[in-house]
Design a protein around this motif. Structure first.
Motif, short mmCIF file in Angstrom:
data_model
loop_
_atom_site.label_atom_id
_atom_site.label_comp_id
_atom_site.label_asym_id
_atom_site.label_seq_id
_atom_site.Cartn_x
_atom_site.Cartn_y
_atom_site.Cartn_z
N THR A 117 56.68 92.88 75.54
CA THR A 117 58.03 93.20 75.63
C THR A 117 59.02 92.94 75.17
N ARG A 118 59.07 91.73 74.94
CA ARG A 118 60.77 91.25 74.54
C ARG A 118 61.20 91.16 73.30
N THR A 119 62.66 91.47 72.59
CA THR A 119 62.33 91.02 70.81
C THR A 119 63.19 90.16 70.59
N ILE A 120 62.43 89.41 69.20
CA ILE A 120 62.87 88.38 69.19
C ILE A 120 64.05 88.85 68.20
N GLU A 121 65.73 87.77 68.57
CA GLU A 121 66.75 88.06 67.30
C GLU A 121 65.91 87.13 66.24
N LEU A 122 66.29 87.15 65.39
CA LEU A 122 66.85 86.39 63.98
C LEU A 122 68.37 86.30 64.20
N ASN A 123 69.42 85.74 63.95
CA ASN A 123 70.71 85.43 63.49
C ASN A 123 70.81 84.82 62.93
N SER A 188 53.05 99.40 73.09
CA SER A 188 53.79 99.20 73.69
C SER A 188 54.59 98.18 72.54
N ALA A 189 54.64 98.67 71.07
CA ALA A 189 55.56 97.94 70.13
C ALA A 189 56.99 98.30 70.20
N GLY A 190 57.84 97.39 69.59
CA GLY A 190 59.34 97.54 70.25
C GLY A 190 59.83 98.34 68.39
N LYS A 191 60.72 98.10 68.22
CA LYS A 191 61.38 98.92 67.13
C LYS A 191 62.26 97.26 66.45
N VAL A 192 61.83 98.20 64.84
CA VAL A 192 62.63 96.63 64.46
C VAL A 192 63.96 97.13 63.97
#
Length: 201
Positions: A117-123, A188-192
């Motif tokens: 459920t955790r979102t991944i970040e590309l910074n 359970s898909a998150g968002k973009v």
């Protein structure tokens, strides 16, 4: 038998240095992101195609794709706590490089957190290059809990796909592009999300 006598301040200084070194080692062990040299804070496993990894330069890495299509499964280093996972920190740079002889390629990066459920970040910076150094290559990112492109991120690739729906059967490259089937449902898909300031080319 002779004994060396040291002033008390020297002994205390030595103990302090040992304590600081122990603390630094413990911090690195508890915080794998701080100890990692590469750009992506995770461990890659090649699931399909031919891929080689150059990850020895701090904050930078080159991923060379040797086939027209490839899939990489990533296990993020951050396996504790909650909130977003900073997979590509600001200032870090990951370059996807096509091997000699490839006129194009598509690489699917499946990021699979322990907590889905955790979102991944590309910074940081994501670059896609062909063998001659020109911009190219289709770079895909999938993660079930969400994908966030940060405000400091730079993405310069031939093609970009961000998804929270998996490709259970993978995908195939064709003469005119590619074929891919995405999951029809994922409760359970998150968002973009793409934050203002991100540079996507």
């Amino acid at each position: 038998m002779s004994r060396a006598l040291y002033p008390a301040y020297r002994l205390n200084r030595r103990k302090l240095l040992i304590s600081c070194a122990t603390l630094a080692i413990a911090t690195a062990a508890l915080n794998p992101e701080a100890a990692s040299a590469q750009a992506f804070q995770g461990t890659p496993t090649t699931a399909a195609g031919t891929v080689t990894y150059s990850r020895s330069t701090p904050g930078s890495e080159t991923i060379t794709v040797g086939t027209t299509s490839a899939t990489i499964n990533w296990a993020p280093s951050d396996v504790q706590g909650a909130g977003n996972i900073n997979l590509l920190p600001s200032g870090n740079s990951a370059t996807y490089q096509g091997a000699a002889g490839l006129t194009g390629y598509t690489v699917l990066n499946r990021i699979l957190p322990t907590d889905v459920t955790r979102t991944i970040e590309l910074n940081g910076t994501v670059l896609g290059k062909l063998s001659d150094g020109t911009t190219g290559g289709n770079i895909w990112f999938y993660s079930p809990g969400g994908v966030l492109i940060g405000s400091n991120a730079v993405v310069d690739v031939g093609g970009l796909l961000l998804s929270t729906l998996d490709l259970p059967d993978g995908f195939t490259a064709t003469a005119t592009g590619f074929n891919a089937n995405f999951s029809q449902t994922a409760t359970s898909a998150g968002k973009v999300s793409i934050l203002p300031g991100a540079q996507i080319n």
